[in-house]
Design a protein around this motif. Structure first.
Motif, mmCIF file in Angstrom:
data_model
loop_
_atom_site.group_PDB
_atom_site.id
_atom_site.type_symbol
_atom_site.label_atom_id
_atom_site.label_comp_id
_atom_site.label_asym_id
_atom_site.label_seq_id
_atom_site.Cartn_x
_atom_site.Cartn_y
_atom_site.Cartn_z
ATOM 1 N N ALA A 1 0.829 -1.207 0.000
ATOM 2 C CA ALA A 1 0.000 0.000 0.000
ATOM 3 C C ALA A 1 0.863 1.257 0.000
ATOM 4 C CB ALA A 1 -0.922 -0.003 1.222
ATOM 5 N N LEU A 2 1.913 1.268 0.812
ATOM 6 C CA LEU A 2 2.785 2.451 0.905
ATOM 7 C C LEU A 2 3.435 2.747 -0.444
ATOM 8 C CD1 LEU A 2 3.923 4.545 2.886
ATOM 9 C CD2 LEU A 2 5.822 2.977 3.319
ATOM 10 N N VAL A 3 3.959 1.711 -1.092
ATOM 11 C CA VAL A 3 4.609 1.898 -2.396
ATOM 12 C C VAL A 3 3.597 2.377 -3.430
ATOM 13 C CG1 VAL A 3 5.786 0.721 -4.285
ATOM 14 C CG2 VAL A 3 6.437 0.226 -1.932
ATOM 15 N N GLY B 1 -7.412 0.479 -2.261
ATOM 16 C CA GLY B 1 -7.936 -0.687 -1.562
ATOM 17 C C GLY B 1 -6.951 -1.232 -0.547
ATOM 18 N N PHE B 2 -5.669 -1.349 -0.941
ATOM 19 C CA PHE B 2 -4.662 -1.826 -0.004
ATOM 20 C C PHE B 2 -4.482 -0.841 1.152
ATOM 21 C CE2 PHE B 2 -1.787 -5.232 -2.041
ATOM 22 C CZ PHE B 2 -2.898 -5.878 -2.575
ATOM 23 N N GLY B 3 -4.505 0.455 0.833
ATOM 24 C CA GLY B 3 -4.340 1.458 1.877
ATOM 25 C C GLY B 3 -5.446 1.409 2.909
ATOM 26 N N ILE B 4 -6.692 1.375 2.440
ATOM 27 C CA ILE B 4 -7.837 1.339 3.354
ATOM 28 C C ILE B 4 -7.826 0.054 4.171
ATOM 29 C CG2 ILE B 4 -10.361 1.261 3.491
ATOM 30 C CD1 ILE B 4 -10.385 2.983 0.904
ATOM 31 N N ALA B 5 -7.637 -1.088 3.477
ATOM 32 C CA ALA B 5 -7.680 -2.382 4.157
ATOM 33 C C ALA B 5 -6.553 -2.529 5.175
ATOM 34 C CB ALA B 5 -7.617 -3.514 3.131
ATOM 35 N N SER B 6 -5.349 -2.046 4.841
ATOM 36 C CA SER B 6 -4.236 -2.192 5.784
ATOM 37 C C SER B 6 -4.468 -1.344 7.035
ATOM 38 C CB SER B 6 -2.913 -1.818 5.111
ATOM 39 O OG SER B 6 -2.902 -0.468 4.699
ATOM 40 N N LEU B 7 -5.110 -0.201 6.892
ATOM 41 C CA LEU B 7 -5.427 0.617 8.067
ATOM 42 C C LEU B 7 -6.499 -0.048 8.929
ATOM 43 C CD1 LEU B 7 -5.466 4.229 6.560
ATOM 44 C CD2 LEU B 7 -3.714 3.210 8.032
ATOM 45 N N LEU B 8 -7.539 -0.588 8.278
ATOM 46 C CA LEU B 8 -8.627 -1.225 9.018
ATOM 47 C C LEU B 8 -8.180 -2.514 9.703
ATOM 48 C CD1 LEU B 8 -11.613 -0.781 6.498
ATOM 49 C CD2 LEU B 8 -11.184 0.504 8.598
ATOM 50 N N LEU B 9 -7.223 -3.215 9.104
ATOM 51 C CA LEU B 9 -6.795 -4.515 9.635
ATOM 52 C C LEU B 9 -5.546 -4.421 10.505
ATOM 53 C CD1 LEU B 9 -7.374 -6.687 6.428
ATOM 54 C CD2 LEU B 9 -8.794 -6.605 8.489
ATOM 55 N N ALA B 10 -5.024 -3.217 10.707
ATOM 56 C CA ALA B 10 -3.789 -3.061 11.480
ATOM 57 C C ALA B 10 -3.940 -3.603 12.896
ATOM 58 C CB ALA B 10 -3.376 -1.590 11.511
ATOM 59 N N VAL C 1 0.574 3.803 -3.040
ATOM 60 C CA VAL C 1 -0.025 5.117 -2.767
ATOM 61 C C VAL C 1 0.952 6.238 -3.119
ATOM 62 C CG1 VAL C 1 -0.792 6.649 -0.919
ATOM 63 C CG2 VAL C 1 -1.695 4.329 -1.064
ATOM 64 N N LEU C 2 2.227 6.065 -2.751
ATOM 65 C CA LEU C 2 3.217 7.086 -3.083
ATOM 66 C C LEU C 2 3.438 7.179 -4.594
ATOM 67 C CD1 LEU C 2 5.884 6.500 -0.274
ATOM 68 C CD2 LEU C 2 4.228 8.373 -0.454
ATOM 69 N N TRP C 3 3.330 6.060 -5.270
ATOM 70 C CA TRP C 3 3.543 6.032 -6.722
ATOM 71 C C TRP C 3 2.322 6.560 -7.475
ATOM 72 C CZ3 TRP C 3 2.908 0.992 -9.932
ATOM 73 C CH2 TRP C 3 3.087 1.273 -11.294
ATOM 74 N N ARG C 4 1.156 6.029 -7.157
ATOM 75 C CA ARG C 4 -0.041 6.337 -7.947
ATOM 76 C C ARG C 4 -0.770 7.584 -7.465
ATOM 77 N NH1 ARG C 4 -0.091 4.389 -12.703
ATOM 78 N NH2 ARG C 4 -2.335 4.754 -12.728
ATOM 79 N N ARG C 5 -0.650 7.915 -6.184
ATOM 80 C CA ARG C 5 -1.404 9.038 -5.588
ATOM 81 C C ARG C 5 -2.873 8.974 -6.028
ATOM 82 N NH1 ARG C 5 2.405 14.025 -7.111
ATOM 83 N NH2 ARG C 5 2.897 12.662 -8.866
ATOM 84 N N PRO C 6 -3.596 7.965 -5.574
ATOM 85 C CA PRO C 6 -4.944 7.692 -6.085
ATOM 86 C C PRO C 6 -5.965 8.786 -5.786
ATOM 87 C CG PRO C 6 -4.478 6.342 -4.162
ATOM 88 C CD PRO C 6 -3.187 7.001 -4.545
ATOM 89 N N TRP C 7 -5.628 9.712 -4.884
ATOM 90 C CA TRP C 7 -6.584 10.793 -4.598
ATOM 91 C C TRP C 7 -6.682 11.780 -5.757
ATOM 92 C CZ3 TRP C 7 -1.988 9.906 -2.011
ATOM 93 C CH2 TRP C 7 -0.939 10.779 -2.306
#
Length: 309
Positions: free
Chosen positions: A55-57, A192-201, A59-65
């Motif tokens: 997710a970190l890689v 999806g990875f960003g949201i899921a990794s935060l929720l499942l942390a 999000v930093l690469w794609r900047r989905p926002w």
């Protein structure tokens, strides 16, 4: 989802499958690194680190926002929920997979996983070859399971986790098709990875963090976790998307047959996991099932419509 390239040069015909093999090797080298981490980090926590690293890689690469032109350019609640469900299924599948390879050889666990996508293909198809593929993979899983009886309860628990991973791979395929239809592939994967990794942390990484508070400051855990996410998720997915677009679904499905063999080789080289005769027979049956299920038809349909996780 993807179109087939009309022609391929001789170099491309060799080079594109080579990219798939590179992605497969990266995926299972990442898994092997995860096995090494099991000495200090719980399998579930390693799976979370893989998802968080990916997710970190991404999000930093794609900047989905950022809003992009074309299909999927606007984020909606439904698109976010679909992406999050896809990310959650992927991380959940990795949890099951890492729990499995903590108890089973890497090649055997990967072979059992293929029950998921082949079952999806058989359920959505009337082709006799898909039913034949399902029977072959069931026979292969049976052979691998028989070989694990010598491992006692640990081996049987590993098989149960591998079957759970297979079920979540099936969910990954179904949700992945929705993500592909609704958005822009890598952007949705990043979100999806960003949201899921935060929720499942908390449920996945929290127990390890509470039990090993001093380990949280160990930079090696975080660097290796990031490396596992990069090798096992980001690199294979990007390469597989590239290959899938250029060879079409049916030929890509045939390439999937290389995965159990690749996992077996990586397990033997990096983890000294030499398969028994029964395990080798089961893995060979699964490879045959993937080849049979991936035989091209007029509709260009194979065992999977999207790259493997």
């Amino acid at each position: 989802m993807a179109s087939t390239s009309p022609t391929l040069s001789g170099t491309s015909k060799l080079g594109i499958p080579s990219l798939f093999v590179i992605g497969a090797v990266c995926m299972y080298v990442g898994a092997a690194i995860g096995v090494f981490l099991f000495d200090t980090v719980d399998p579930a926590a390693v799976a979370w680190l893989r998802g968080f690293g990916a997710a970190l890689v991404l999000v930093l690469w794609r900047r989905p926002w950022r809003q992009r032109a074309g299909v999927g350019g606007v984020w909606t609640v439904r698109r976010l929920i679909t992406a999050a469900a896809f990310g959650g299924a992927t991380i959940g599948m990795n949890v099951m997979f890492y729990e499995a390879i903590a108890r089973l050889p890497l090649g055997a666990a990967v072979a059992i996983e293929f029950l998921g996508p082949i079952a999806v293909a058989a359920a959505g198809s009337r082709r006799p070859v898909d039913v034949c593929a399902l029977l072959l993979v069931v026979a292969g899983v049976g052979a691998i399971a028989s070989a694990q009886f010598e491992g006692g309860e640990v081996g049987l628990i590993g098989i149960a986790f591998a079957l759970g991973s297979a079920a979540l791979w099936a969910a990954y395929i179904v949700l992945g098709k929705s993500v592909a239809d609704a958005g822009q592939g890598l952007d949705d994967m990043a979100a999806g990875f960003g949201i899921a990794s935060l929720l499942l942390a908390v449920p996945l990484f929290g127990p390890f963090a509470l039990a090993h508070t001093t380990s949280l400051g160990d930079w090696r855990i975080w660097v290796l976790g990031l490396g596992v996410g990069l090798l096992a998720s980001v690199v294979p997915y990007v390469l597989d998307q590239y290959v899938l677009v250029r060879v079409g679904r049916a030929r890509f499905a045939l390439l999937l047959a290389l995965l159990p063999a690749t996992a077996t080789v990586v397990g033997a080289v990096m983890l000294t996991q030499i398969p028994t005769a029964l395990e080798a027979l089961g893995i060979a049956a699964v490879i045959a099932a993937v080849v049979v299920g991936g035989l091209p038809t007029r509709n260009d349909r194979g065992v999977a419509d999207i790259p493997p996780p």
